[in-house]
Design an enzyme around this catalytic site. Structure first.
Site, PDB file in Angstrom:
ATOM      1  N   PHE A   1      40.555  49.298  81.231  1.00 15.95           N
ATOM      2  CA  PHE A   1      41.976  49.402  81.581  1.00 15.95           C
ATOM      3  C   PHE A   1      42.899  49.001  80.435  1.00 15.95           C
ATOM      4  O   PHE A   1      44.038  48.591  80.661  1.00 15.95           O
ATOM      5  CB  PHE A   1      42.278  48.575  82.839  1.00 15.95           C
ATOM      6  CG  PHE A   1      41.258  48.750  83.925  1.00 15.95           C
ATOM      7  CD1 PHE A   1      41.031  49.993  84.480  1.00 15.95           C
ATOM      8  CD2 PHE A   1      40.504  47.680  84.375  1.00 15.95           C
ATOM      9  CE1 PHE A   1      40.084  50.174  85.469  1.00 15.95           C
ATOM     10  CE2 PHE A   1      39.534  47.849  85.363  1.00 15.95           C
ATOM     11  CZ  PHE A   1      39.323  49.099  85.915  1.00 15.95           C
TER      12      PHE A   1
ATOM     13  N   GLY B   1      34.130  54.403  83.022  1.00 13.78           N
ATOM     14  CA  GLY B   1      34.160  54.601  84.470  1.00 13.78           C
ATOM     15  C   GLY B   1      34.936  55.839  84.862  1.00 13.78           C
ATOM     16  O   GLY B   1      35.083  56.157  86.036  1.00 13.78           O
TER      17      GLY B   1
ATOM     18  N   PRO C   1      37.520  68.059  89.505  1.00 10.36           N
ATOM     19  CA  PRO C   1      38.335  67.512  90.589  1.00 10.36           C
ATOM     20  C   PRO C   1      37.733  66.260  91.234  1.00 10.36           C
ATOM     21  O   PRO C   1      38.487  65.453  91.789  1.00 10.36           O
ATOM     22  CB  PRO C   1      38.425  68.662  91.599  1.00 10.36           C
ATOM     23  CG  PRO C   1      37.452  69.693  91.160  1.00 10.36           C
ATOM     24  CD  PRO C   1      37.115  69.449  89.726  1.00 10.36           C
TER      25      PRO C   1
ATOM     26  N   GLU D   1      45.904  57.409  83.447  1.00 10.32           N
ATOM     27  CA  GLU D   1      46.951  56.407  83.640  1.00 10.32           C
ATOM     28  C   GLU D   1      48.127  56.934  84.450  1.00 10.32           C
ATOM     29  O   GLU D   1      49.134  56.259  84.603  1.00 10.32           O
ATOM     30  CB  GLU D   1      47.412  55.898  82.277  1.00 10.32           C
ATOM     31  CG  GLU D   1      46.340  55.055  81.632  1.00 10.32           C
ATOM     32  CD  GLU D   1      46.567  54.826  80.145  1.00 10.32           C
ATOM     33  OE1 GLU D   1      46.987  53.730  79.795  1.00 10.32           O
ATOM     34  OE2 GLU D   1      46.312  55.738  79.360  1.00 10.32           O
TER      35      GLU D   1
HETATM   36 MO1  MOS Z   1      44.718  52.377  78.386  1.00  4.80          MO
HETATM   37  S1  MOS Z   1      45.922  50.808  78.856  1.00  4.80           S
HETATM   38  O1  MOS Z   1      45.518  53.047  77.075  1.00  4.80           O
HETATM   39  O2  MOS Z   1      43.186  51.737  78.215  1.00  4.80           O
END
Ligand code: MOS
Length: 763
Positions: free
Chosen positions: A246, A473, A656, A729
């Site tokens: 993340f 992931g 998808p 994101e």
């Molecule tokens: Mo993302 S916050 O660019 O891993």
């Protein structure tokens, strides 16, 4: 004389099950800390109990006595390392506050020592027996601490370009028929991936192998080599799987070079698995932000002026800012725009990327404010966005390469049942529960970076793809296999994918949602080189040249076009004609508009990401419309979210299944960040209080009973050969505002400071 083979089944866009699913559910997938090492020493970090001051002395006597302790390393005896440049200024490291270099303490939880022992338990026990005497100074914890000053972000860090403005904001605002001025605030948050910050370092003569979860193996390799003062070719980073990241594993943290140098001195492998608590301080995080939004509008909803002023927090050592006004100032049509981003420095660790770094906090402010404007004008919030929708961003007048925002709203609204909403606040209820519907826009820049790949096709169709991408992931293995399968016309089951190893051809950081677009574009290009090789043997010469022109080298040739021209190729005939059993190709791809030094930078592990507002062919973003139903109990104020729904358009959807999972995760995270997540800071000590998963609130399944994702089809031939915008994101961008907008609808109360906890409600 080729015999026509059946058309290869399209792979890109199909719901192919996850490539790594079996390895993961059977436990075969090996994460960095799982890799067995020969006779390792175990490292345990000693971290500072104060946020500001200096170390006067260590008492190591109790610790050194413990059986199994090999060494205790502090600033007094630590191996020396070279400096590395800050990640956001074109370097590698997440913070320039390099630990173990002096007695000075600049942040709570700073690494002040490392215990090496024969077992993890001995190292941990010894670390807790180390006594440290400090001279403590009063730290600055956050925005409202004494002694803070804000300074304009511009000029402080390379990644922040400018404060967008256009027209005459003051005039546009003064003349507006409706004016809104409101302030919003988002809290400190930590990524908390399941996998901890582990690092194992193994030297074989002068070669270093690092097993560490990373979103950027080539960045880490080059960064560690810089700090150790050795050739980058001597360093290899391996991580076939990353257990969540993340953004927290995007840049090199100081721990890696420290562990590597200790392993070199000790002549033994060293393994570190930092605790979750330590991870709050030795990695990065999302810092708190504050926003002042001013919006001027006509009675018909047309926006006349916008000003977005924001303040972000960073460390003393580094000026970090996400600077999301570059997005919020361009999202809707309006003639007069102004913005300003500033940074406040505190005695904290340096923040960094966290999923949708700029858009999550900045879009919370803008999309909440727009909802407020809609209520003032007695307009439907979707209609307000429709009135101000644009195919041209207002700052530079650049056209969107494609934009399906209103189509997302229309599809989403229909599926959500938006028409059942009665507009007045507190007008909907169900027994003891006040019911509210809210919506908000999600958007995320389309970004790409140079990438290289090696592909090997055998006569029997078995294919090997090598590219130093990352499986965090997201489904990277799966989509890369699909891209190769489609371009080579082989079944996806025959494609083996090798990623997560810096010995493979370089790929960019798995961040900024650029991975699928970049890695698949590179893999497709190299597969086309292979097809060229094969065609050369069975096709007339001119035709080969035509084919080459059509498929290779021209970055923006739409895939669909290139693929169409192929006559069905019998692979085995082509191989036989060529007289070989294997064809292998290597290639380096870069997106349109990539700077001249792109490939060199790529090999040096440095980012050259392009796209978003500064894209060569316009402004490139993915979009979504997010809908939330909240229920607030009249008596207890308990907040529930029975439904989350998002409709998204992000160019070609490679898969998808994996896309849906990403977006579901994003929607859930967005709801979590609106209602649950915050790192609590003890202002007296500049200390993170809830630095564990018992106290840092994240949602469980019962908190998100229904999460629905709608994927719209969208074709964009300008962005990259894969036609992919990226969506990792996108999902959690609009949700914070959508939740608060729904809460206003349910209760009539506008909450402008996240997270919303029931004590903030007064129903
Ligand atoms: Mo993302 S916050 O660019 O891993």
């Amino acid at each position: 004389m080729t015999t026509a083979a059946p058309e290869p089944k399209a792979n890109m866009g199909q719901p192919i099950p996850r490539y790594d699913a079996v390895a993961k559910v059977t436990g075969k997938a090996q994460y960095a800390a799982d890799v067995p090492l020969a006779r390792p020493a175990y490292a345990y970090l000693i971290t500072s109990a104060i946020a500001k001051g200096r170390i006067e002395s260590f008492d190591l006597s109790e610790a050194e006595k413990l059986p199994g302790v090999i060494a205790i390393v502090t600033h007094e005896n630590a191996p020396e390392l070279k400096e590395a440049k800050f990640f956001s200024n074109g370097g590698y490291i997440s913070t320039t506050n390099q630990p173990l270099t002096s007695a000075e303490i600049a942040e709570e939880g700073q690494i002040i020592g490392v215990v090496l022992a024969e077992t993890y338990e001995a190292a941990r026990e010894a670390a807790h027996r180390v006594r440290v005497s400090y001279t403590q100074a009063t730290p600055t914890a956050s925005f409202d601490s004494p002694g803070t000053t804000a300074a304009r972000a511009k000029g402080q860090l390379a990644m922040f370009k400018d404060d967008p403005k256009v027209g005459d904001f003051a005039k546009g605002f003064a003349e507006a028929e409706a004016q809104l001025e409101a302030s919003y605030e988002t809290p400190t948050q930590h990524h908390n991936p399941m996998e901890l910050f582990a690092t194992s370092c193994v030297w074989q003569d002068d070669q270093l192998i690092i097993y560490e979860p990373s979103q950027y193996v080539h960045g880490l390799k080059n960064g560690v080599a810089t700090q150790l003062g050795i050739d980058a070719d001597k360093v290899r980073v391996v991580n076939s799987y990353v257990g969540g990241a993340f953004g927290s594993k995007g840049s090199m943290t100081p721990r890696t070079a420290i562990i590597a140098s200790l392993a070199r001195d000790l002549r033994r492998p060293v393994k570190l698995v930092a605790t979750r608590e330590q991870g709050f301080n030795i990695g990065t995080y999302r810092a708190e932000t504050r926003h002042k939004i001013q919006i001027g509008a006509r009675r018909d909803g047309k926006l006349t002026a916008l000003r977005h002023e924001a303040v972000e927090l960073s460390s003393r050592a580094d000026a970090y800012a996400v600077g999301g006004a570059k997005t919020t100032t361009r999202l809707y049509d309006r003639p007069n725009v102004d913005s300003l981003v500033s940074i406040i420095r505190a005695d904290r660790n340096t923040p960094g990327f966290m999923r949708s770094p700029p858009e999550v906090p900045y879009m919370f402010a803008l999309e909440s404010a727009l909802d407020e404007v809609a209520y003032r004008l007695l307009m439907d919030p979707i209609e307000l966005r429709r009135v101000n929708d644009t195919m041209k961003e207002p700052i530079g007048g650049k056209p969107y390469t494609s934009r399906s925002l209103m189509a997302c709203y229309d599809e989403g609204a229909k599926a959500f049942g938006w028409q059942n909403r009665t507009p007045e606040p507190k007008s909907m209820s169900d027994g003891d529960w006040l019911v509210g519907y809210g919506c908000a826009t999600a958007c995320y820049p389309t970004q790409m970076a140079p990438a290289a790949a090696r592909v090997r096709l055998q006569r029997d169709g078995r294919t090997r793809v090598e590219i130093a991408g990352h499986e965090i992931g997201t489904g990277a293995y799966t989509v890369i296999a699909q891209a190769a399968a489609e371009r080579l016309g082989v079944p996806v089951e025959q494609v083996s994918v090798f990623i997560g190893d810096s010995d493979l051809p370089p790929a960019p950081v798995a961040g900024g949602s650029n991975s699928t677009a970049s890695t698949c574009s590179a893999v497709m290009m190299v597969c086309d080189q292979i097809r060229q090789q094969l065609f050369r043997s069975v096709m007339p010469r001119e035709s080969v040249l035509d084919k080459a022109k059509e498929t290779v080298g021209v970055g923006k040739t739409p895939v669909t076009e290139a693929a169409k021209g192929d006559q069905p190729l019998d692979r085995e005939t082509a191989f036989d004609a060529l007289g070989v059993s294997v064809v292998e190709e290597y290639g380096e791809w870069k997106p349109d508009g990539a700077p001249i030094d792109s490939f060199r930078a790529m090999h040096n592990g440095q980012m050259r990401m392009v796209g978003g507002p500064e894209f060569k062919h316009g402004i490139a973003y993915a979009f979504g419309a997010e809908f939330v139903e909240v229920r607030v109990n009249r008596w207890t104020r308990e907040i529930r979210v029975p439904r989350l729904l998002g409709a998204f358009a992000a160019g070609r959807i490679m898969n998808p299944l994996t896309a849906r999972s990403q977006l579901m995760g994003g929607l859930t995270w967005g709801m979590s960040s609106a209602l649950h997540e915050a790192t609590e800071i003890d202002e007296r000590y500049a200390r993170y209080v809830n630095d564990n998963l018992a106290d840092y609130l994240v949602p469980v399944n019962a908190d998100a009973p229904s999460v629905e994702v709608i994927l719209l089809s969208e074709q964009d031939d300008q962005i990259n050969p894969a036609g992919v915008k990226g969506l990792g994101e996108l999902g959690n961008v609009g949700t914070n505002a959508a939740v608060c907008n729904a809460l206003f609808h349910a209760t009539g109360q506008r909450i402008r400071k996240l997270p919303v906890r029931l004590e903030k409600l007064e129903v």
